[in-house]
Write an enzyme that holds these catalytic residues in place. Structure first.
Site, PDB file in Angstrom:
ATOM      1  N   LYS A   1      -1.964 -10.692   9.878  1.00  0.00           N
ATOM      2  CA  LYS A   1      -2.037  -9.258  10.177  1.00  0.00           C
ATOM      3  C   LYS A   1      -3.048  -9.006  11.282  1.00  0.00           C
ATOM      4  O   LYS A   1      -4.227  -9.295  11.132  1.00  0.00           O
ATOM      5  CB  LYS A   1      -2.423  -8.476   8.939  1.00  0.00           C
ATOM      6  CG  LYS A   1      -2.054  -7.023   9.087  1.00  0.00           C
ATOM      7  CD  LYS A   1      -2.057  -6.320   7.775  1.00  0.00           C
ATOM      8  CE  LYS A   1      -1.200  -5.081   7.856  1.00  0.00           C
ATOM      9  NZ  LYS A   1      -1.352  -4.216   6.703  1.00  0.00           N
TER      10      LYS A   1
ATOM     11  N   GLU B   1       5.436  -2.341   0.003  1.00  0.00           N
ATOM     12  CA  GLU B   1       6.175  -2.410  -1.266  1.00  0.00           C
ATOM     13  C   GLU B   1       5.574  -1.507  -2.322  1.00  0.00           C
ATOM     14  O   GLU B   1       6.163  -1.300  -3.381  1.00  0.00           O
ATOM     15  CB  GLU B   1       6.166  -3.853  -1.801  1.00  0.00           C
ATOM     16  CG  GLU B   1       7.009  -4.839  -0.986  1.00  0.00           C
ATOM     17  CD  GLU B   1       6.248  -5.483   0.160  1.00  0.00           C
ATOM     18  OE1 GLU B   1       5.240  -4.883   0.619  1.00  0.00           O
ATOM     19  OE2 GLU B   1       6.650  -6.566   0.606  1.00  0.00           O
TER      20      GLU B   1
HETATM   21  P1  AMP Z   1       1.522  -3.488   4.838  1.00  0.00           P
HETATM   22  O1  AMP Z   1       2.703  -3.764   3.981  1.00  0.00           O
HETATM   23  O2  AMP Z   1       1.815  -3.655   6.295  1.00  0.00           O
HETATM   24  O3  AMP Z   1       0.905  -2.182   4.529  1.00  0.00           O
HETATM   25  O4  AMP Z   1       0.439  -4.607   4.531  1.00  0.00           O
HETATM   26  C1  AMP Z   1      -0.089  -4.827   3.251  1.00  0.00           C
HETATM   27  C2  AMP Z   1      -1.040  -5.984   3.262  1.00  0.00           C
HETATM   28  O5  AMP Z   1      -2.164  -5.694   4.102  1.00  0.00           O
HETATM   29  C3  AMP Z   1      -1.645  -6.306   1.923  1.00  0.00           C
HETATM   30  O6  AMP Z   1      -0.799  -7.107   1.142  1.00  0.00           O
HETATM   31  C4  AMP Z   1      -2.921  -7.028   2.317  1.00  0.00           C
HETATM   32  O7  AMP Z   1      -2.672  -8.389   2.635  1.00  0.00           O
HETATM   33  C5  AMP Z   1      -3.321  -6.282   3.573  1.00  0.00           C
HETATM   34  N1  AMP Z   1      -4.291  -5.218   3.252  1.00  0.00           N
HETATM   35  C6  AMP Z   1      -4.040  -3.911   3.059  1.00  0.00           C
HETATM   36  N2  AMP Z   1      -5.170  -3.223   2.788  1.00  0.00           N
HETATM   37  C7  AMP Z   1      -6.180  -4.134   2.782  1.00  0.00           C
HETATM   38  C8  AMP Z   1      -7.595  -4.064   2.545  1.00  0.00           C
HETATM   39  N3  AMP Z   1      -8.215  -2.923   2.289  1.00  0.00           N
HETATM   40  N4  AMP Z   1      -8.296  -5.227   2.624  1.00  0.00           N
HETATM   41  C9  AMP Z   1      -7.693  -6.401   2.892  1.00  0.00           C
HETATM   42  N5  AMP Z   1      -6.369  -6.515   3.128  1.00  0.00           N
HETATM   43  C10 AMP Z   1      -5.619  -5.408   3.073  1.00  0.00           C
END
Ligand code: AMP
Length: 546
Positions: free
Chosen positions: A443, A334
Site C-alpha cells: 500500500k 471489505e
Molecule cells: P483498503 O481496502 O484500500 O481500504 O485497505 C485496507 C487495508 O489498509 C487494511 O487491511 C490494512 O492493511 C491497511 N490499513 C488501513 N488502515 C490502517 C491503519 N490505521 N494502520 C495500518 N494499516 C491500515
C-alpha cells in the site's frame, strides 16, 4: 415461530431515506464543491441535491433504461454530482460502482467488464483515460461527462453531458422501498491474486455503517460540523462520509481534483472545516505546505486518518504545532470500511504525553457492530494480552460475506468470519495494534500495488530467474515496492535495465523504487517464495532517496 414477536414497524433501511431526511431537515445546509472541471466553487443545499438526484433518477430510468440491479459506474473525484449519483443510482435500485481512476487502464477495463456496467459517468479530467478504454468495454452503452455540454468535446469517444441529460427531467421521483438487502454499491479492491475483487454493499449495510459512524467516538460530527472528505469517493464510499454527513446535516466540503496542500488549505480556511478525513500521504502534503507558508488550519478540530498507519512524526506535528486532534482509524474496503477507531479511555486521563502518543499510535478499538478475533496459523483464538500477534478476522452487518462474482472463497472461514489479511494483537482494553500484513499487496500513498503482477512482469526480463516484491517503509508514501531478483546463470546485475523493462508494462507509480539481487531466493515447502523470510532479510533496508 417466535415466542413473542416485537411490535415494531419493519421499515427497510434504504439509502434514499437518508437524502430525503437531509432535504427535509437540513435542506439549506450546504454541500460545497471545488468543481473538478474548472476548480471553481459550487455551492447548494441538501434540498437542491435531493431535487437534482430525482432528476437524475428520472433520467437513469427513462432515458438510459437503468433497471434494478444494473451496474452504473463512476470514474470521478469528490463532487456534488458524484454525491447525486450515489443517491440516485442506489435510489432507483441500481448499483453504483465507483472505479479508482489511479488503477492501470487494463484493470479499469477489467472492472467495467466484470461488473458489466451499463453506463459510466466520468470527470472531464479523465477524458484521455476514457478514450483509451471505451472500445474495450462492450457492455457500456452510455459515457457521460460530468458537467455541461461544452465538455462533450473533451473525449473522442461519443459522450453525453450530465447537465444536458438531466435538464429536462422532473425534480420529483417516488423513491421505491424494496428489500434492504438489495445491492446498492460496488467497490473493487486489489486482490492478492492479481485480479481486483468486487465488494458489493447493500442498502442495509450502508445505512447501518453510516449510523455507526455518526456516533461521537467515531466521526461524531453533527449539524453544526463541517466535514471535508479528502478520502476519495472511489475509495470505499469516502469512508461513508457522504451518507453520514447527510444523516446528521453536517456541511459537506468536496475537494474535487485538488488534493495538494495549497488547495486543501484554501478550502479548509474558506469553508471553516472542522473535521477532515484522509490517508497519511495527504496529511504529509498539507503539513509541508503549512510549514513552508507559516499558515494554519485553526478551524480544524479533528482529523480522521486511516488507510495506513499513522506516522508518529505526523501525529506530533499536527497535535503539538497546530492543535489538531489526530484520530487513527482502521478498516478496509471489505468492511465498508469502518472497524476500529482510536479514542483514549477515561483511564488515560492524566497520563504523560509520551504515554499518550503510544496509545494514539495503536489502530484503535472496535466500533459497535464489528466483532474481531485474532487467531494463530491453526485457527486457535489468541489471548487479548497486547502481545500475541495473529491473523485478524472480523464479522458484522457491514462486512463482506463473499466477493461479487468471485472465484474463490479463501478469504472467508467456514464459521462465518472474514480474513482481513492483517496481522495484529489486541490488549485487554481492546486496542488493536497492527504488526504485519499477510496479504501479498503493497500500500503506497493509500493505493494498492499487486506484488504478484509486478513479479510476473519482472519474470519476463531476460536476466531474471526469480522475482519477488515486498513493501518496505517509506517516509512519504508509507510503503514502496522493493524488487528482489535472483538472476539467471551468467547474467550480470543491471537494475536499471529491469526497471526500464517494467516501466513499459505497469503504471509508472507501480515501478519499484529499488532492486536488490539475491544469490538464492528463499523457497518454502510448497515451492513458493517465502516473503516472511525476505521481509526478515531486508528488514533494515532503506530506499536510496528516502
Ligand atoms: P483498503 O481496502 O484500500 O481500504 O485497505 C485496507 C487495508 O489498509 C487494511 O487491511 C490494512 O492493511 C491497511 N490499513 C488501513 N488502515 C490502517 C491503519 N490505521 N494502520 C495500518 N494499516 C491500515
Amino acid at each position: 415461530m417466535l415466542a413473542l414477536e416485537g411490535l415494531m414497524m419493519n421499515r427497510p433501511l434504504m439509502i434514499s431515506h437518508i437524502i430525503q431526511h437531509a432535504a427535509m431537515n437540513h435542506g439549506k445546509r450546504e454541500i460545497v464543491t471545488r468543481l473538478p472541471e474548472n476548480h471553481q466553487i459550487h455551492r447548494y443545499g441538501y434540498a437542491d441535491a435531493h431535487a437534482r438526484s430525482q432528476k437524475l433518477a428520472n433520467m437513469l430510468t427513462r432515458d438510459m433504461k437503468i433497471k434494478e440491479g444494473d451496474r452504473v459506474s463512476t470514474i470521478a473525484w469528490n463532487s456534488h454530482r458524484h454525491f447525486e449519483l450515489y443517491y440516485a443510482v442506489s435510489g432507483v435500485g441500481a448499483v453504483i460502482n465507483t472505479v479508482n481512476p489511479r488503477l492501470s487502464p487494463q484493470h479499469i477495463i477489467w472492472i467495467l467488464n466484470h461488473s458489466q456496467s451499463k453506463a459510466v459517468f466520468f470527470d472531464s479530467t479523465f477524458a484521455p483515460l476514457i478514450d483509451g478504454i471505451a472500445e474495450h468495454c462492450k457492455t457500456v452503452k452510455n459515457w457521460v461527462v460530468m458537467g455541461g455540454g461544452e465538455l462533450r468535446g473533451a473525449t473522442k469517444t461519443q459522450t453525453d453531458a450530465y447537465e444536458d441529460m438531466i435538464a429536462g427531467h422532473k425534480a420529483s421521483y417516488d423513491w421505491p422501498d424494496f428489500d434492504e438487502n438489495a445491492a446498492a454499491g460496488l467497490c473493487y479492491t486489489s486482490g492478492t491474486t492479481g485480479d481486483p475483487k468486487g465488494v458489493l454493499y447493500s442498502h442495509r449495510s450502508t445505512v447501518l455503517h453510516a449510523l455507526a459512524s455518526t456516533s461521537s467516538d467515531v466521526i461524531g460530527v453533527g449539524a453544526s460540523g463541517v466535514l471535508l472528505p479528502v478520502v476519495p469517493m472511489f475509495h470505499v464510499n469516502a469512508w461513508g462520509i457522504p451518507y453520514a454527513a447527510a444523516m446528521t446535516g453536517a456541511k459537506l466540503v468536496m475537494p474535487g481534483a485538488r488534493l495538494d496542500g495549497e488547495g486543501l488549505h484554501e478550502l479548509i480556511e474558506s469553508e471553516q472545516v472542522s473535521y477532515v478525513a484522509g490517508v497519511p500521504t495527504v496529511w504529509l502534503g498539507l503539513l509541508q505546505y503549512l510549514k513552508q507558508t507559516g499558515k494554519r488550519i485553526d478551524s480544524v478540530d479533528r482529523v480522521l486518518i486511516g488507510g495506513s498507519a499513522l506516522p508518529e512524526a505526523l501525529l506530533r506535528a499536527y497535535e503539538d504545532e497546530y492543535g489538531v486532534r489526530m484520530q487513527q482509524g482502521w478498516g478496509m474496503t471489505e468492511m465498508s470500511p469502518l472497524g476500529t477507531v482510536n479514542v483514549p479511555l477515561p483511564k488515560h486521563a492524566g497520563i504523560s504525553r509520551e504515554e499518550e502518543i503510544k496509545v494514539k499510535l495503536k489502530q484503535g478499538r472496535l466500533v459497535f457492530g464489528v466483532e474481531m478475533r485474532i487467531v494463530d496459523d491453526e485457527g486457535n483464538v489468541l489471548p487479548r494480552d497486547g502481545e500475541s500477534s495473529g491473523h485478524v478476522q472480523v464479522r458484522g452487518p457491514w462486512i463482506a460475506s463473499a466477493y461479487y462474482r468471485g472465484a474463490g472463497d479463501e478469504s472467508f472461514t467456514d464459521d462465518g468470519w472474514f480474513k482481513t489479511g492483517d496481522v495484529a494483537h489486541l490488549d485487554e482494553d481492546g486496542f488493536m495494534t497492527i504488526t504485519d500484513r499477510s496479504k501479498d499487496v503493497i500500500k503506497t500513498g493509500g493505493e494498492w500495488i499487486s506484488s504478484i503482477d509486478l513479479e510476473n512482469a519482472a519474470m519476463g526480463h531476460k536476466d531474471v530467474a526469480l522475482a519477488a516484491v515486498i513493501g518496505r517503509a517509506h517516509p512519504k508514501w508509507q510503503e514502496r515496492p522493493l524488487l528482489i531478483v535472483q538472476l539467471r546463470e551468467g547474467a550480470k546485475p543491471d537494475a536499471q535495465s529491469i526497471l526500464d523493462y517494467l516501466s513499459g508494462q505497469v503504471a509508472k507509480w507501480w515501478v519499484p523504487d529499488a532492486v536488490e539481487f539475491i544469490d538464492a531466493m528463499p523457497i518454502g515447502a510448497t515451492g513458493k517464495v517465502l516473503k516472511t523470510k525476505l521481509r526478515e532479510i531486508y528488514k533494515d533496508f532503506k530506499f536510496p532517496d528516502a
